[in-house]
Design a protein around this motif. Structure first.
Motif, PDB file in Angstrom:
ATOM      1  N   PRO A 340       0.829  -1.150  -0.059  1.00  0.00           N
ATOM      2  CA  PRO A 340      -0.295  -0.110   0.207  1.00  0.00           C
ATOM      3  C   PRO A 340       0.541   1.325  -0.335  1.00  0.00           C
ATOM      4  CG  PRO A 340      -0.949  -1.724   2.013  1.00  0.00           C
ATOM      5  CD  PRO A 340       0.344  -2.299   1.157  1.00  0.00           C
ATOM      6  N   VAL A 341       0.137   2.063  -0.335  1.00  0.00           N
ATOM      7  CA  VAL A 341       0.999   3.663  -0.602  1.00  0.00           C
ATOM      8  C   VAL A 341       0.914   4.152   0.651  1.00  0.00           C
ATOM      9  CG1 VAL A 341       1.319   5.921  -1.533  1.00  0.00           C
ATOM     10  CG2 VAL A 341       0.212   4.154  -3.114  1.00  0.00           C
ATOM     11  N   ILE A 342       2.140   4.606   1.147  1.00  0.00           N
ATOM     12  CA  ILE A 342       2.052   5.200   2.402  1.00  0.00           C
ATOM     13  C   ILE A 342       2.185   6.928   2.326  1.00  0.00           C
ATOM     14  CG2 ILE A 342       3.402   4.522   5.014  1.00  0.00           C
ATOM     15  CD1 ILE A 342       3.909   1.974   4.388  1.00  0.00           C
ATOM     16  N   ASP A 343       1.550   7.020   3.707  1.00  0.00           N
ATOM     17  CA  ASP A 343       2.024   8.659   3.426  1.00  0.00           C
ATOM     18  C   ASP A 343       3.505   9.018   4.202  1.00  0.00           C
ATOM     19  OD1 ASP A 343       2.008  11.328   3.980  1.00  0.00           O
ATOM     20  OD2 ASP A 343       0.643  11.877   4.974  1.00  0.00           O
ATOM     21  N   ARG A 357      -0.793   0.403  10.029  1.00  0.00           N
ATOM     22  CA  ARG A 357      -1.065   1.480   9.329  1.00  0.00           C
ATOM     23  C   ARG A 357      -2.333   2.462   8.765  1.00  0.00           C
ATOM     24  NH1 ARG A 357      -2.487   1.421   4.549  1.00  0.00           N
ATOM     25  NH2 ARG A 357      -3.101  -0.956   3.854  1.00  0.00           N
ATOM     26  N   ALA A 358      -3.614   0.869   9.294  1.00  0.00           N
ATOM     27  CA  ALA A 358      -5.022   1.389   9.861  1.00  0.00           C
ATOM     28  C   ALA A 358      -5.212   0.604  10.685  1.00  0.00           C
ATOM     29  CB  ALA A 358      -5.501   0.259   8.183  1.00  0.00           C
ATOM     30  N   VAL A 387      16.753   3.891   8.656  1.00  0.00           N
ATOM     31  CA  VAL A 387      16.654   4.842   7.944  1.00  0.00           C
ATOM     32  C   VAL A 387      15.602   4.270   7.477  1.00  0.00           C
ATOM     33  CG1 VAL A 387      16.400   6.413   5.631  1.00  0.00           C
ATOM     34  CG2 VAL A 387      18.138   5.946   7.554  1.00  0.00           C
ATOM     35  N   VAL A 388      14.220   4.310   7.298  1.00  0.00           N
ATOM     36  CA  VAL A 388      13.011   3.668   7.113  1.00  0.00           C
ATOM     37  C   VAL A 388      12.279   4.652   5.988  1.00  0.00           C
ATOM     38  CG1 VAL A 388      11.036   2.867   7.703  1.00  0.00           C
ATOM     39  CG2 VAL A 388      12.680   2.653   8.988  1.00  0.00           C
ATOM     40  N   ARG A 389      12.045   4.905   4.733  1.00  0.00           N
ATOM     41  CA  ARG A 389      11.131   5.704   3.968  1.00  0.00           C
ATOM     42  C   ARG A 389      10.357   5.181   2.765  1.00  0.00           C
ATOM     43  NH1 ARG A 389      12.520   5.234  -1.558  1.00  0.00           N
ATOM     44  NH2 ARG A 389      14.974   4.061  -1.973  1.00  0.00           N
ATOM     45  N   ALA A 390       8.285   5.979   3.000  1.00  0.00           N
ATOM     46  CA  ALA A 390       7.926   5.352   1.410  1.00  0.00           C
ATOM     47  C   ALA A 390       8.540   5.526   0.800  1.00  0.00           C
ATOM     48  CB  ALA A 390       6.600   6.557   2.323  1.00  0.00           C
ATOM     49  N   ASN A 391       8.375   4.186  -0.573  1.00  0.00           N
ATOM     50  CA  ASN A 391       7.950   4.032  -1.517  1.00  0.00           C
ATOM     51  C   ASN A 391       7.457   4.705  -2.261  1.00  0.00           C
ATOM     52  OD1 ASN A 391      10.194   2.332  -0.491  1.00  0.00           O
ATOM     53  ND2 ASN A 391       9.083   0.840  -1.187  1.00  0.00           N
ATOM     54  N   ARG A 392       7.353   5.701  -3.188  1.00  0.00           N
ATOM     55  CA  ARG A 392       7.230   6.869  -4.347  1.00  0.00           C
ATOM     56  C   ARG A 392       6.590   5.625  -5.246  1.00  0.00           C
ATOM     57  NH1 ARG A 392       9.974  11.860  -4.859  1.00  0.00           N
ATOM     58  NH2 ARG A 392      10.169  12.332  -2.552  1.00  0.00           N
TER      59      ARG A 392
END
Length: 419
Positions: A340-343, A357-358, A387-392
């Motif tokens: 899922p796309v994460i902000d 997330r939900a 380091v944790v980042r949301a994928n675009r």
């Protein structure tokens, strides 16, 4: 009164006042030393005389006018001074000494009186200045004394020019920010842990009271039994996760060299087998990019770190998704997955315990929301950078990068054949 006398303000007042009084006393002493060395010469050069002592006294008694001329030195090579010249010199010398003594005495008395008068406002000024200097410290002390778990939101907010005390107050405010964040996280952790532990107990009780009420048939008993076993396993997994989180927060007792590639390969094999079994052979595809690397740490905890990263990547993936697992020679482990796309603003929140997330759906394999928080705790215990980042893009998902300390390369001595 004793507390005031033993306060820092009293000590600073004594220090400032003593320094001012000592400076005034030193100034008086310097003035007297300088005057004592040159005053006599100046007075004797300015004193005038007219006649020798007897003529001087006689003229003074008779009221005759005196012809005053400055006292002079005998020219070089002159004859021996006369008796009248000696008497004139003696009178001049006596007068100069008397004037010098009276002048120095008067100067000393006036200076001491001025110093005593000066000491009173100096001590008051020192007391006032010490209070001004220590005011931020008093504000910090009162704020610290007043703080409790209910008012951690208060801050000093010192309005002062840049300086040591300004930095101290700002540092104290920063510490309060961290404390408020930690206390809030602990409260959320306690509430979430109580909720997570209460849910399986409520399910077990409902199944036992409702499902087994009366004389249920064997098929229903079997279903209830399976349900109770599943709930018990979920509760056991939750307790084990909490224990693992507590152990990782305590830090490392011993460390060894760990082959990160072999550890990752072993965990990947177990994760792929479990994902294929639960998804009927249609789990996410795995892309490997494993470079040989040895890191320093606890093998068991590092195994849990890799296992949680892979389980999180599988659980929150999408059908036909992908998982990328990479290691590099500088000790970096990277796990990326689609999903899922994460902000990006929600990513830091996912590192807290029991944060998802939900909202929880209470479905099979959902997890307790401790995976990434355990990863973060183990990374902190190893001194690793996480380091944790949301994928675009439409693929979504997360990319987690952990930089672990690398095992130092051993020093190898050259053999006789190589030299």
């Amino acid at each position: 009164m004793r507390a005031v006398l033993h306060s820092e303000r009293a000590r600073l007042t004594a220090l400032y006042g003593s320094l001012l009084v000592l400076a005034g006393g030193g100034l008086i002493a310097l003035i007297n030393i300088l005057l004592r060395g040159g005053l006599y010469t100046r007075i004797s050069g300015a004193v005038t005389t007219a006649v020798p002592g007897t003529a001087f006294e006689r003229a003074a008694v008779e009221g005759q006018p005196l012809k005053a001329v400055p006292a002079q030195r005998l020219p070089p090579g002159a004859a021996t001074p006369t008796r009248e010249q000696l008497q004139t010199w003696a009178a001049t010398r006596n007068l100069s000494i008397a004037v010098e003594s009276a002048t120095l005495h008067e100067l000393l008395v006036v200076s001491l009186i001025a110093l005593a008068v000066f000491a009173v406002p100096s001590i008051w000024l020192a007391w006032w200045m010490a209070g001004r200097v220590l005011r931020p410290v008093g504000v910090i002390t009162e704020t610290a004394r007043r703080l409790s778990g209910e008012n951690l939101h208060e801050r000093i907010g010192l309005k002062a020019p840049p300086g040591e005390l300004k930095r101290l107050a700002d540092t104290f405010d920063g510490m309060l920010d961290r404390m408020e964040s930690l206390v809030g996280a602990q409260r959320r952790f306690a509430a979430n842990a109580a909720h997570e532990l209460r849910t399986p107990l409520a399910v077990q009780r409902a199944a036992a009271e409702i499902g087994l009420a009366g004389d249920p048939p064997p098929e229903k008993v079997a279903r209830i039994r399976s349900k109770l076993i599943g709930v018990a396993e979920s509760g056991e997994h939750l307790v084990e996760s909490l224990l693992l989180l507590a152990v990782s927060e305590e830090g490392l007792e011993t460390t060894t060299a760990v082959d990160l590639v072999a550890l990752t390969e072993a965990e990947l094999a177990e994760t792929e087998a479990a994902a294929a079994g639960s998804a009927g052979g249609a789990g996410p595809s795995v892309v490997r990019g494993l470079e040989p690397v040895s890191v320093v740490g606890d093998r068991a905890l590092l195994g849990h770190l890799v296992r949680n990263l892979l389980a999180n990547a599988v659980r929150h993936n999408r059908p036909g998704g992908r998982i990328s697992v990479k290691t590099s020679a500088d000790g970096v482990l990277t796990v990326s997955n689609t999903g899922p796309v994460i902000d990006p603003a929600d990513v830091p929140r996912l590192l807290e315990p029991f944060r998802r997330r939900a909202e929880r759906q209470h479905t099979a394999g959902e997890g307790a929301g401790l995976g990434l928080s355990i990863v973060a705790s183990i990374a902190r215990a190893h001194g690793a950078k996480l380091v944790v980042r949301a994928n675009r893009g439409p693929g979504g998902g997360l990319t987690v990068r952990v930089r672990l300390p690398v095992t130092p390369a051993p020093h190898r001595t050259a053999s006789p054949q190589e030299s």
